[in-house]
Design an enzyme around this catalytic site. Structure first.
Site: not given
Length: 248
Positions: A97-99
C-alpha cells in the site's frame, strides 16, 4: 459463586457490550487523531517538494479525502498501529500500500472533479481507489493478482465505496469498455508509458504514472492530453514503485 438470574445475565451482557462499544469509540478517536497528524505531515512534505511540483499546498479536497479514508482498514490487523505512518506497508503477494504522501500527491496531480470517471491501474488493497471515490463520480480499478482483487472488492463493498468497480486483468491494456477516462492513475511502474492508456485518456485529461525500472531511478510522470488530442509529459519527483507486471 451462585448462579446468576436471567435479569443478572442480561445486565452482565449489556455491561460487556457497553465496554466493547466504549473501546471501539476510543479506538476510532485514536485513528482520527492519527489521520490528522498524517495530514500535517503530508503538508510538510509537500512544502519540501514544492519546487518540483509547482505548488506548496495540495488541494484541500484531496486532503479532506485522505482524512476521511480509514487507512487501517486497508492493511492487516497486525499493522493497524502503524497504518498512519507516512510509509508504504506490505499487503501480501509482493505488493504494498503506497506511502500516504505519494497517494495524496498523485491524486492532487490528477485534478479530479466530481463528475470525472477515473481509471486506476493496480488496485492493491483498494486504498487509492477509496481516496479517488471520495472525489470522482466513478472509479474503475484493475488488479493483476486475483487474490488482491477479491480482497479489495470485499473491503471496498464492506466500507461502502459503491463508486468503485474492480476487475482482475493486465492493466497495461487499460479498460477499453469504459474508456475514455477523465483521469488515469497507475500505481506500478512500467519502463515506458503504455500506449493503450494514452489512447484511453479523454482529450483534456490527465494521467499520473511512475516510469522506470525496478533497479534504476523511477519518476512520477504527468501526462496531459490537450483538447485537440496532443500529448505532453512532465517529469515530477523521484519515486519507488513495484514493477507493472503482465504479458506486455
Amino acid at each position: 459463586m451462585p448462579a446468576m438470574s436471567f435479569i443478572q445475565r442480561i445486565a452482565y451482557l449489556a455491561a460487556l457490550l457497553c465496554i466493547g462499544l466504549l473501546g471501539l469509540s476510543v479506538r476510532a478517536d485514536e485513528y482520527a487523531a492519527k489521520r490528522r497528524a498524517l495530514i500535517d505531515e503530508i503538508r510538510r512534505e509537500t512544502r519540501w517538494v514544492s519546487s518540483e511540483i509547482g505548488k506548496a499546498e495540495l488541494d484541500g479536497r484531496v486532503l479532506n479525502a485522505m482524512d476521511k479514508v480509514p487507512r487501517h482498514e486497508f492493511v492487516s490487523e497486525d499493522l493497524h498501529d502503524v497504518a498512519y505512518a507516512n510509509r508504504p506497508l506490505p499487503i501480501g503477494y509482493g505488493q504494498t500500500i503506497s506511502q500516504p504522501f505519494i497517494v495524496a500527491l498523485m491524486t492532487d496531480l490528477l485534478r479530479v472533479e466530481p463528475d470525472d470517471r477515473v481509471l486506476e491501474i493496480g488496485t492493491g488493497s483498494g486504498y487509492q481507489a477509496a481516496v479517488l471515490a471520495e472525489l470522482a463520480e466513478r472509479v474503475y480499478s484493475i488488479e493483476i493478482v486475483p487474490e488482491l482483487t477479491q480482497m479489495a472488492t470485499e473491503r471496498l463493498n464492506r466500507l461502502g465505496y459503491a463508486k468503485v468497480e474492480t476487475k482482475t486483468g493486465d492493466g497495461y491494456y487499460g479498460w477499453p469498455e469504459h474508456a475514455p477516462f477523465d483521469a488515469i492513475i497507475v500505481t506500478a511502474a512500467p519502463t515506458q508509458i503504455p500506449p493503450p492508456l494514452v489512447q484511453q485518456l479523454k482529450p483534456g485529461g490527465r494521467m499520473i504514472i511512475p516510469v522506470g525500472s525496478q533497479f534504476l531511478p523511477q519518476f512520477l510522470v504527468l501526462v496531459e492530453k490537450s483538447p485537440q488530442g496532443k500529448v505532453a509529459t512532465r517529469q515530477m519527483v523521484p519515486v519507488q514503485f513495484v514493477p507493472l507486471t503482465g504479458t506486455h
